[in-house]
Design a protein around this motif. Structure first.
Motif, PDB file in Angstrom:
ATOM      1  N   ARG A   1       0.712  -1.283   0.183  1.00 21.71           N
ATOM      2  CA  ARG A   1       0.040  -0.154  -0.034  1.00 21.71           C
ATOM      3  C   ARG A   1       0.748   1.210  -0.092  1.00 21.71           C
ATOM      4  N   SER A   2       1.900   1.316   0.759  1.00 22.82           N
ATOM      5  CA  SER A   2       2.680   2.410   0.990  1.00 22.82           C
ATOM      6  C   SER A   2       3.557   2.592  -0.322  1.00 22.82           C
ATOM      7  N   VAL A   3       3.887   1.436  -0.994  1.00 24.51           N
ATOM      8  CA  VAL A   3       4.874   1.859  -2.264  1.00 24.51           C
ATOM      9  C   VAL A   3       3.780   2.121  -3.437  1.00 24.51           C
ATOM     10  N   ALA A   4       2.589   1.645  -3.353  1.00 21.42           N
ATOM     11  CA  ALA A   4       1.977   1.851  -4.540  1.00 21.42           C
ATOM     12  C   ALA A   4       1.276   3.592  -4.657  1.00 21.42           C
ATOM     13  N   ARG A   5       1.066   4.040  -3.196  1.00 18.54           N
ATOM     14  CA  ARG A   5       0.374   5.040  -2.998  1.00 18.54           C
ATOM     15  C   ARG A   5       1.800   6.258  -3.472  1.00 18.54           C
ATOM     16  N   GLU A   6       2.969   6.088  -2.985  1.00 25.22           N
ATOM     17  CA  GLU A   6       4.044   6.630  -3.661  1.00 25.22           C
ATOM     18  C   GLU A   6       4.447   6.783  -5.079  1.00 25.22           C
ATOM     19  N   VAL A   7       4.260   5.536  -5.654  1.00 23.60           N
ATOM     20  CA  VAL A   7       4.600   5.284  -6.980  1.00 23.60           C
ATOM     21  C   VAL A   7       3.576   5.968  -7.880  1.00 23.60           C
ATOM     22  N   TYR A   8       2.198   5.951  -7.466  1.00 19.18           N
ATOM     23  CA  TYR A   8       1.372   6.833  -8.281  1.00 19.18           C
ATOM     24  C   TYR A   8       1.363   8.348  -8.446  1.00 19.18           C
ATOM     25  N   ALA A   9       1.664   8.728  -7.039  1.00 22.23           N
ATOM     26  CA  ALA A   9       2.060  10.163  -6.685  1.00 22.23           C
ATOM     27  C   ALA A   9       3.429  10.729  -7.461  1.00 22.23           C
TER      28      ALA A   9
ATOM     29  N   TRP B   1       3.226   0.148 -12.922  1.00 25.52           N
ATOM     30  CA  TRP B   1       3.219  -1.395 -12.827  1.00 25.52           C
ATOM     31  C   TRP B   1       4.732  -1.787 -12.404  1.00 25.52           C
ATOM     32  N   ARG B   2       5.494  -1.192 -13.299  1.00 23.21           N
ATOM     33  CA  ARG B   2       7.209  -1.793 -13.074  1.00 23.21           C
ATOM     34  C   ARG B   2       7.713  -1.077 -11.745  1.00 23.21           C
ATOM     35  N   ASN B   3       7.302   0.145 -11.646  1.00 25.81           N
ATOM     36  CA  ASN B   3       7.908   0.591 -10.436  1.00 25.81           C
ATOM     37  C   ASN B   3       7.322  -0.065  -9.164  1.00 25.81           C
ATOM     38  N   ILE B   4       6.080  -0.406  -9.175  1.00 25.20           N
ATOM     39  CA  ILE B   4       5.212  -1.156  -7.849  1.00 25.20           C
ATOM     40  C   ILE B   4       6.148  -2.437  -7.679  1.00 25.20           C
ATOM     41  N   ALA B   5       6.331  -3.118  -8.810  1.00 25.68           N
ATOM     42  CA  ALA B   5       6.751  -4.463  -8.794  1.00 25.68           C
ATOM     43  C   ALA B   5       8.398  -4.241  -8.197  1.00 25.68           C
ATOM     44  N   ASN B   6       8.927  -3.590  -8.643  1.00 23.20           N
ATOM     45  CA  ASN B   6      10.610  -3.350  -8.234  1.00 23.20           C
ATOM     46  C   ASN B   6      10.576  -3.020  -7.090  1.00 23.20           C
ATOM     47  N   LEU B   7       9.812  -1.923  -6.596  1.00 21.88           N
ATOM     48  CA  LEU B   7      10.017  -1.364  -5.204  1.00 21.88           C
ATOM     49  C   LEU B   7       9.507  -2.090  -4.081  1.00 21.88           C
TER      50      LEU B   7
ATOM     51  N   VAL C   1      -0.431 -17.031  -0.947  1.00 20.15           N
ATOM     52  CA  VAL C   1       0.554 -16.799  -1.910  1.00 20.15           C
ATOM     53  C   VAL C   1      -0.224 -15.345  -2.517  1.00 20.15           C
ATOM     54  N   VAL C   2       0.425 -14.335  -2.728  1.00 18.21           N
ATOM     55  CA  VAL C   2       0.006 -12.863  -3.005  1.00 18.21           C
ATOM     56  C   VAL C   2       0.576 -12.806  -4.522  1.00 18.21           C
ATOM     57  N   ARG C   3      -0.234 -12.194  -5.265  1.00 17.84           N
ATOM     58  CA  ARG C   3       0.296 -11.441  -6.644  1.00 17.84           C
ATOM     59  C   ARG C   3      -0.186  -9.993  -6.663  1.00 17.84           C
ATOM     60  N   ILE C   4       0.353  -9.259  -7.353  1.00 17.20           N
ATOM     61  CA  ILE C   4      -0.032  -7.705  -7.278  1.00 17.20           C
ATOM     62  C   ILE C   4      -0.262  -7.555  -8.944  1.00 17.20           C
ATOM     63  N   TYR C   5      -1.270  -7.029  -9.226  1.00 15.43           N
ATOM     64  CA  TYR C   5      -1.828  -6.776 -10.640  1.00 15.43           C
ATOM     65  C   TYR C   5      -2.365  -5.390 -10.862  1.00 15.43           C
ATOM     66  N   LYS C   6      -2.263  -4.498 -11.954  1.00 14.68           N
ATOM     67  CA  LYS C   6      -2.897  -3.159 -12.062  1.00 14.68           C
ATOM     68  C   LYS C   6      -4.021  -3.722 -13.073  1.00 14.68           C
ATOM     69  N   PHE C   7      -5.278  -2.833 -12.865  1.00 16.69           N
ATOM     70  CA  PHE C   7      -6.173  -3.115 -13.903  1.00 16.69           C
ATOM     71  C   PHE C   7      -6.398  -1.622 -14.206  1.00 16.69           C
ATOM     72  N   PRO C   8      -7.402  -1.431 -15.538  1.00 17.21           N
ATOM     73  CA  PRO C   8      -7.227  -0.363 -16.278  1.00 17.21           C
ATOM     74  C   PRO C   8      -7.662   0.958 -15.469  1.00 17.21           C
ATOM     75  N   LEU C   9      -7.146   2.234 -16.062  1.00 18.47           N
ATOM     76  CA  LEU C   9      -7.746   3.298 -15.510  1.00 18.47           C
ATOM     77  C   LEU C   9      -9.109   3.463 -15.392  1.00 18.47           C
ATOM     78  N   THR C  10     -10.015   3.596 -14.132  1.00 24.97           N
ATOM     79  CA  THR C  10     -11.691   3.345 -14.512  1.00 24.97           C
ATOM     80  C   THR C  10     -12.060   4.796 -13.711  1.00 24.97           C
ATOM     81  N   ALA C  11     -13.083   5.240 -14.226  1.00 28.96           N
ATOM     82  CA  ALA C  11     -13.793   6.355 -13.401  1.00 28.96           C
ATOM     83  C   ALA C  11     -14.127   5.890 -11.922  1.00 28.96           C
ATOM     84  N   PRO C  12     -13.772   6.858 -10.984  1.00 27.06           N
ATOM     85  CA  PRO C  12     -13.962   6.350  -9.443  1.00 27.06           C
ATOM     86  C   PRO C  12     -15.259   5.737  -9.197  1.00 27.06           C
ATOM     87  N   ASP C  13     -16.355   6.005  -9.606  1.00 25.03           N
ATOM     88  CA  ASP C  13     -17.437   5.658  -9.322  1.00 25.03           C
ATOM     89  C   ASP C  13     -17.770   4.065 -10.151  1.00 25.03           C
TER      90      ASP C  13
END
Length: 268
Positions: free
Chosen positions: A20-28, A50-56, A84-96
């Motif tokens: 969570r911490s990594v993802a928030r920082e990477v997006y910003a 995606w690459r930044n979140i995976a690497n960090l 067993v945990v995997r991390i995925y990105k899904f497409p940009l989506t309207a907030p609602d």
């Protein structure tokens, strides 16, 4: 082991905090350096995020002593206890529309994605001799593992993102892609949505209630393509990751704030 979302979130608290911490920082960070005048678009933003979140995440989880490995295509896989945990990105989506998009996912694009969903959806009754010291070693492989997905998406204009956690379910024959829904562990995309109108506000507008009698209560907020670069389930050559789609370009994005990231509103 109990395969429930509540149990997973409880057992994986440290893993979720790190991701969570990594993802928030990477997006910003990537929103701050996103520049369409230099050729950036939603696809370049998604690939970089995606690459930044995976690497960090790989780096931070290793530092925390949590077993993590790189798998085919550059994705990472975390093994923590029986999860067993995997991390995925899904497409940009309207907030609602985030919840709707999560319910439209399917796991059959690759063997690795599908495997976790199939294993989660298998029979729940298994022998659990791992608790008996006389049988623990012999039956260790029979202990059931739970598969967890951390899903994220965000806005290149603001750096706001949403992060969801769920247990994948085999939905090739229909139904939800999640065993027990998903849990939102972060969401500041909702900042772009207007607060819901309260019943009192509506009554005032309709002339049914004098303004002075309305309460000052605030309205309460209502309580894909993943970048899993795993190899396809068939023997075909790996497909290029689908990080974006045409509909994303039609989304009404907000302009990035001029304030520095450390001064942005924190909704947590």
């Amino acid at each position: 082991m109990e395969i429930t979302l509540q149990q997973a979130v409880s057992d994986l608290q440290r893993v979720l905090e790190i991701v969570r911490s990594v993802a928030r920082e990477v997006y910003a960070t990537n929103a701050d350096r996103h520049d369409p005048s230099h050729g950036d678009d939603n696809g370049t933003f998604a690939q970089l995020v995606w690459r930044n979140i995976a690497n960090l995440s790989f780096q931070k989880l290793n530092q925390a002593g949590i077993p993590v490995r790189r798998v085919a295509g550059g994705a990472i896989e975390v093994t923590s206890g029986s999860w067993v945990v995997r991390i995925y990105k899904f497409p940009l989506t309207a907030p609602d529309k985030v919840r709707d998009k999560l319910e439209q996912l399917s796991w059959d694009a690759s063997a690795a994605r599908l495997r976790g969903a199939v294993l989660n959806s298998g029979p729940k009754d298994q022998l659990a001799f791992d608790q008996d010291p006389d049988w623990a070693e012999s039956f260790a492989e029979a202990v059931r593992q739970g598969h967890v997905r951390i899903m994220h998406t965000g806005d290149p204009e603001t750096g706001n993102c949403v992060i969801e956690v769920g247990l994948p379910r085999d939905n090739r024959e229909g139904g939800s892609p999640w065993l027990d829904g998903t849990i939102e562990i972060h969401n500041d995309l909702q900042l772009s949505l207007p607060a819901p109108r309260s019943e009192e506000d509506l009554l005032v507008d309709l002339g049914g209630l004098p303004p002075g009698e309305a309460s000052d209560r605030d309205g309460e907020l209502p309580s894909e393509t993943e970048s899993d670069e795993d190899r396809p389930a068939t023997g075909e050559a790996p497909k290029a990751p689908d990080h974006t789609d045409l509909e994303e370009n039609d989304l009404p994005l907000r302009r990035r704030t001029e304030e520095k990231r450390d001064k942005r509103e924190n909704t947590d």
